[in-house]
Design an enzyme around this catalytic site. Sequence first.
Site, PDB file in Angstrom:
ATOM      1  N   GLY A   1      11.200  32.370  56.560  1.00  0.00           N
ATOM      2  CA  GLY A   1      11.762  32.167  55.227  1.00  0.00           C
ATOM      3  C   GLY A   1      10.947  31.184  54.420  1.00  0.00           C
TER       4      GLY A   1
ATOM      5  N   ARG B   1       7.821  37.753  53.508  1.00  0.00           N
ATOM      6  CA  ARG B   1       7.605  39.197  53.530  1.00  0.00           C
ATOM      7  C   ARG B   1       6.955  39.750  52.269  1.00  0.00           C
ATOM      8  NH1 ARG B   1      13.104  42.315  54.093  1.00  0.00           N
ATOM      9  NH2 ARG B   1      11.654  44.056  53.904  1.00  0.00           N
TER      10      ARG B   1
ATOM     11  N   LYS C   1      22.929  26.764  58.416  1.00  0.00           N
ATOM     12  CA  LYS C   1      24.266  27.318  58.225  1.00  0.00           C
ATOM     13  C   LYS C   1      24.201  28.470  57.216  1.00  0.00           C
ATOM     14  CE  LYS C   1      26.181  25.347  54.169  1.00  0.00           C
ATOM     15  NZ  LYS C   1      27.138  25.927  53.263  1.00  0.00           N
TER      16      LYS C   1
ATOM     17  N   HIS D   1      30.640  21.259  56.718  1.00  0.00           N
ATOM     18  CA  HIS D   1      30.319  19.908  56.257  1.00  0.00           C
ATOM     19  C   HIS D   1      31.499  18.949  56.333  1.00  0.00           C
ATOM     20  CE1 HIS D   1      26.585  21.609  55.062  1.00  0.00           C
ATOM     21  NE2 HIS D   1      26.998  22.166  53.958  1.00  0.00           N
TER      22      HIS D   1
ATOM     23  N   LYS E   1      33.916  24.164  42.718  1.00  0.00           N
ATOM     24  CA  LYS E   1      32.815  24.322  41.763  1.00  0.00           C
ATOM     25  C   LYS E   1      33.347  24.321  40.331  1.00  0.00           C
ATOM     26  CE  LYS E   1      29.594  26.725  44.809  1.00  0.00           C
ATOM     27  NZ  LYS E   1      28.609  25.619  44.763  1.00  0.00           N
TER      28      LYS E   1
ATOM     29  N   LYS F   1      30.450  15.840  39.509  1.00  0.00           N
ATOM     30  CA  LYS F   1      29.955  15.956  40.881  1.00  0.00           C
ATOM     31  C   LYS F   1      30.311  14.687  41.643  1.00  0.00           C
ATOM     32  CE  LYS F   1      25.627  16.385  43.538  1.00  0.00           C
ATOM     33  NZ  LYS F   1      26.035  17.526  44.362  1.00  0.00           N
TER      34      LYS F   1
END
Length: 462
Positions: free
Chosen positions: A11, A45, A136, A228, A317, A322
Amino acid sequence: MNNKFIIILFGGLGDLAKNKIYPVLYSLFKKYRLLNCTKIISTGRRPNIGKEEFLKILENSIKTHDENFFSLFDFVRFDLEKEEEYNNLKNILSNFKEEEFIFYLATPPTTFETIIKNLGDFLKAFPNKRKIVIEKPFGYDLYSAQKLNRLIKDYFKEEEIYRIDHFLGKETVQNIFGLRFSNIIFEGIWNRNFIDHIQISALEDIGVEGRLGYYDKVGALRDMIQNHLIQILSIVAMEPPCCIKEKEIRDEKVKVLKSIREIKAEEVPLYAVRGQYEGYLKDEGISQSNTETYAAVKFFIENLRWDGVPFYLRTGKKLKRKETSVIIVFKKIPGLFSKILDCMPQEDTIGFKIAPENKIILNFQLRPLGGNMLSCPVSTKMEWTGPNIEAYETLFIDIIEGDQSLFIREDEIEKSWEIVQPILDFWKEDPNIPIYPQGSWGPKEAEELIRRDGREWRYIDE
């Protein structure tokens, strides 16, 4: 670690690699923590990417041009579904006779099984030590997590498996452990005799931000609480380990998870609420979805230390701001003292702010300056602000050093899924999901959840 090693990153063209992994590796390189790293093999890829194009991506990621750092890297075009690609990787790795292999799966969870099977098959021919790092989500539910654990244990030993939770790499989370066990005054009051309740929050002011393909299949409970926030809960609530060793620390965390009271299906509405922000369907261009963008759960830990103390976990969200935090709320003073003072002082709190900055705040009550002895006390605070060290940097060092203390063990991952599975099952069968306004603190049902207990949601710095 004094032994040589190589890192194989699956990745390598993804957002996680570009936004987190490459900058962290460069920081470690500048701090001379990669002196024993022989090579970093990054895979992706996309057919139009070669070594030159990859180095441009790497340069954009670390925001500088460093030939010495670039020389560590090789790029391999790699289709995760093609067996011949693994044969090519096998041939490349055969050139490294002494190095330990560190495989990092920064890929979608749907690819984990394919990568693990193919790696496991060809690694049988290699005597090299190896580690495998898995991002995760580890599973989609209890059944899939158990299945993935069985598969990976067919090819790797538990001491070779690093199930990553980057929240555990954050400075303030680790300081919860430090504050408790380094200061007898706090450990002495860290129990049901003094603490009224505990709130653990991960609130965001942004939405899905281009992650719809992943997020709409997962939702807030799976995305944040199952991993988490339950991990943070286990650190807050754990008993002192006998010694600072990874097995003993993780043993104590598992004991906490095993002590969490089971939420039965019929009890879910009393213990858990969900919500979806207004405009989610329009923002993401979908016609229908019951995926929650907000979740709040109340847990009880049934042991001698925490009996009767609620732990409130919430995440959401498109909220007002935040904030990721842990707030320890102590009990009110006895009523007799309120009569003496002719007022009711606020509860003392310890706040651990995890994001957007690292901060610990102790709120307590003191007589105002110039007041008389029996003046109503005013809120006072002591504050510590620490450096904002990237969590992945801490975790990468532990991977290299072979320290699994901040990584999730097999029984931990399965127990955390077992805890939330009744809630997932109930919500799956319930088509009704509350809608909350963007920029609010979430659905009114979440306010009702905590107000029924005579409490309210808390925020750091308020």
